[in-house]
Design a protein around this motif. Structure first.
Motif, PDB file in Angstrom:
ATOM      1  N   ASN A   1      -1.092  61.103  21.063  1.00 50.19           N
ATOM      2  CA  ASN A   1      -1.267  61.057  19.615  1.00 50.19           C
ATOM      3  C   ASN A   1      -2.170  62.183  19.112  1.00 50.19           C
ATOM      4  O   ASN A   1      -3.079  62.642  19.809  1.00 50.19           O
ATOM      5  CB  ASN A   1      -1.812  59.696  19.193  1.00 50.19           C
ATOM      6  CG  ASN A   1      -0.785  58.597  19.380  1.00 50.19           C
ATOM      7  OD1 ASN A   1       0.418  58.830  19.311  1.00 50.19           O
ATOM      8  ND2 ASN A   1      -1.257  57.381  19.642  1.00 50.19           N
TER       9      ASN A   1
ATOM     10  N   LYS B   1      -0.523  46.943  23.796  1.00 54.34           N
ATOM     11  CA  LYS B   1      -1.423  45.873  23.365  1.00 54.34           C
ATOM     12  C   LYS B   1      -1.837  45.089  24.594  1.00 54.34           C
ATOM     13  O   LYS B   1      -1.009  44.453  25.253  1.00 54.34           O
ATOM     14  CB  LYS B   1      -0.726  44.993  22.328  1.00 54.34           C
ATOM     15  CG  LYS B   1      -0.430  45.730  21.023  1.00 54.34           C
ATOM     16  CD  LYS B   1       0.310  44.855  20.036  1.00 54.34           C
ATOM     17  CE  LYS B   1       0.514  45.584  18.701  1.00 54.34           C
ATOM     18  NZ  LYS B   1       1.310  46.827  18.853  1.00 54.34           N
TER      19      LYS B   1
ATOM     20  N   HIS C   1       2.111  57.204  22.270  1.00 55.69           N
ATOM     21  CA  HIS C   1       3.148  56.588  21.458  1.00 55.69           C
ATOM     22  C   HIS C   1       3.478  55.153  21.860  1.00 55.69           C
ATOM     23  O   HIS C   1       4.102  54.425  21.081  1.00 55.69           O
ATOM     24  CB  HIS C   1       4.426  57.434  21.540  1.00 55.69           C
ATOM     25  CG  HIS C   1       4.943  57.600  22.937  1.00 55.69           C
ATOM     26  ND1 HIS C   1       4.323  58.435  23.852  1.00 55.69           N
ATOM     27  CD2 HIS C   1       5.990  57.037  23.588  1.00 55.69           C
ATOM     28  CE1 HIS C   1       4.984  58.387  24.991  1.00 55.69           C
ATOM     29  NE2 HIS C   1       5.994  57.543  24.860  1.00 55.69           N
TER      30      HIS C   1
ATOM     31  N   HIS D   1       1.344  52.657  22.360  1.00 53.64           N
ATOM     32  CA  HIS D   1       0.459  51.725  21.654  1.00 53.64           C
ATOM     33  C   HIS D   1       0.405  50.371  22.382  1.00 53.64           C
ATOM     34  O   HIS D   1       0.621  49.306  21.784  1.00 53.64           O
ATOM     35  CB  HIS D   1       0.904  51.528  20.205  1.00 53.64           C
ATOM     36  CG  HIS D   1       0.776  52.757  19.361  1.00 53.64           C
ATOM     37  ND1 HIS D   1      -0.433  53.200  18.866  1.00 53.64           N
ATOM     38  CD2 HIS D   1       1.705  53.672  18.957  1.00 53.64           C
ATOM     39  CE1 HIS D   1      -0.253  54.312  18.173  1.00 53.64           C
ATOM     40  NE2 HIS D   1       1.038  54.626  18.228  1.00 53.64           N
TER      41      HIS D   1
ATOM     42  N   GLU E   1      -5.261  47.162  21.026  1.00 55.09           N
ATOM     43  CA  GLU E   1      -4.231  48.198  21.064  1.00 55.09           C
ATOM     44  C   GLU E   1      -4.818  49.521  21.536  1.00 55.09           C
ATOM     45  O   GLU E   1      -5.844  49.979  21.034  1.00 55.09           O
ATOM     46  CB  GLU E   1      -3.606  48.379  19.682  1.00 55.09           C
ATOM     47  CG  GLU E   1      -2.495  49.423  19.646  1.00 55.09           C
ATOM     48  CD  GLU E   1      -1.840  49.504  18.286  1.00 55.09           C
ATOM     49  OE1 GLU E   1      -1.583  50.638  17.833  1.00 55.09           O
ATOM     50  OE2 GLU E   1      -1.584  48.446  17.676  1.00 55.09           O
ATOM     51  N   CYS E   2      -4.162  50.136  22.508  1.00 56.12           N
ATOM     52  CA  CYS E   2      -4.547  51.473  22.960  1.00 56.12           C
ATOM     53  C   CYS E   2      -3.853  52.490  22.073  1.00 56.12           C
ATOM     54  O   CYS E   2      -2.632  52.444  21.886  1.00 56.12           O
ATOM     55  CB  CYS E   2      -4.137  51.683  24.419  1.00 56.12           C
ATOM     56  SG  CYS E   2      -4.541  53.336  25.049  1.00 56.12           S
ATOM     57  N   ASN E   3      -4.612  53.424  21.545  1.00 59.94           N
ATOM     58  CA  ASN E   3      -4.060  54.385  20.588  1.00 59.94           C
ATOM     59  C   ASN E   3      -3.964  55.805  21.139  1.00 59.94           C
ATOM     60  O   ASN E   3      -3.882  56.768  20.376  1.00 59.94           O
ATOM     61  CB  ASN E   3      -4.908  54.391  19.311  1.00 59.94           C
ATOM     62  CG  ASN E   3      -4.767  53.105  18.533  1.00 59.94           C
ATOM     63  OD1 ASN E   3      -3.658  52.611  18.346  1.00 59.94           O
ATOM     64  ND2 ASN E   3      -5.888  52.537  18.093  1.00 59.94           N
TER      65      ASN E   3
END
Length: 276
Positions: free
Chosen positions: A153, A14, A10, A12, A5-7
């Motif tokens: 984020n 996968k 928003h 996110h 998952e890229c954080n």
């Protein structure tokens, strides 16, 4: 192999091995999420600081503006869509390491350059490059400016905040519906603005698009939100011109821009009309 998952934002995303996210700039490479646009430069120019736009941050100075490719939004009205919507192999780039970029900025000091602006596409989807350049720039007494959509984020923003002197943040509208239509997240950008304001100089830009975000009530709500943080935060009310997927839409009426700027000015001390 399992997905990662890229954080950064928003979405996110996968991602499976070698898969690239919605932004076209972050991929799962050898079991790690990495920015495939790191140091891949599409645009480099020495601009007046007012062009960012920043009106209250070293006015009259110049700044080295740098951009890559990719964006985590899909705005039909994007003015830089050739690079913001591009994938790695869609567009010509030149690799510039942070040390080289900072040296270029230093070389322009004789032309009133005060630092580096990370702009043109969405710079924070490749925040690692912004961070690495900004750290070096700060050590060399250069200023760092980020022009962003703010849909990133909070953890990423907090990592960058010690090195960023000023932000121009696109507050593209002031409703959940508008942000949903462009693939953004309304609460994320509001939180970004609140957090950035605690540590850096910020200015806000809103592009006024006919029939999309041009109601008086929306501008009242937008200006009240900004004023709740600080009524001296500058707001740039900008005129829309047809582009990208909105080439059939008329430009914003100049009178409308001035009317909305006047409305915003009832709450905010500094409101500027742009592209008029």
């Amino acid at each position: 192999m399992s997905k990662l998952e890229c954080n950064v934002c928003h979405h996110h995303c996968k991602l499976s091995e070698n898969q690239t996210g919605l932004c076209n700039a972050r991929s799962n490479i050898n079991g790690k999420i990495a920015a495939v646009n790191y140091g891949e430069i599409t645009c480099l120019a020495l601009d007046p600081i007012e062009k960012k736009p920043l009106r209250h941050f070293y006015p009259g100075s110049m700044i080295l503006s740098v951009g890559s490719f990719g964006c985590n939004l899909k705005c039909a009205f994007c003015q830089n869509y050739e690079i913001s919507m591009a994938k790695k192999n869609d567009i010509k780039t030149q690799h510039v390491e942070p040390e080289k970029l900072v040296q270029i900025a230093l070389d322009f000091e004789t032309r009133k350059n005060i630092g580096i602006a990370y702009t043109y596409n969405e710079p924070l989807i490749g925040y690692e490059y912004v961070r690495d350049c900004a750290v070096l720039a700060q050590k060399n007494k250069l200023k760092n400016v980020v022009v962003t959509n703010g849909c990133v984020n909070e953890e990423i923003l907090k990592e960058l905040l010690p090195y960023i002197d000023a932000f121009n943040i696109d507050l593209k509208g002031f409703s959940e519906k508008f942000y949903k239509n462009i693939g953004g997240d309304f609460e994320t950008v509001k939180k970004f603005i609140k957090t950035a304001h605690t540590r850096s100089h910020i200015e806000i830009t809103t592009l006024i698009i006919p029939g999309e975000n041009d109601s008086e009530q929306e501008i009242i709500n937008l200006s009240e939100f900004i004023a709740s943080l600080d009524n001296e935060i500058p707001l740039h009310i900008s005129r829309f011109f047809p582009c990208h997927k909105m080439k059939d839409k008329n430009p914003t009426d100049v009178k409308k821009v001035y009317e909305l700027a006047k409305t915003a000015g009832e709450k905010l001390k500094y409101v500027y009309e742009g592209n008029c």
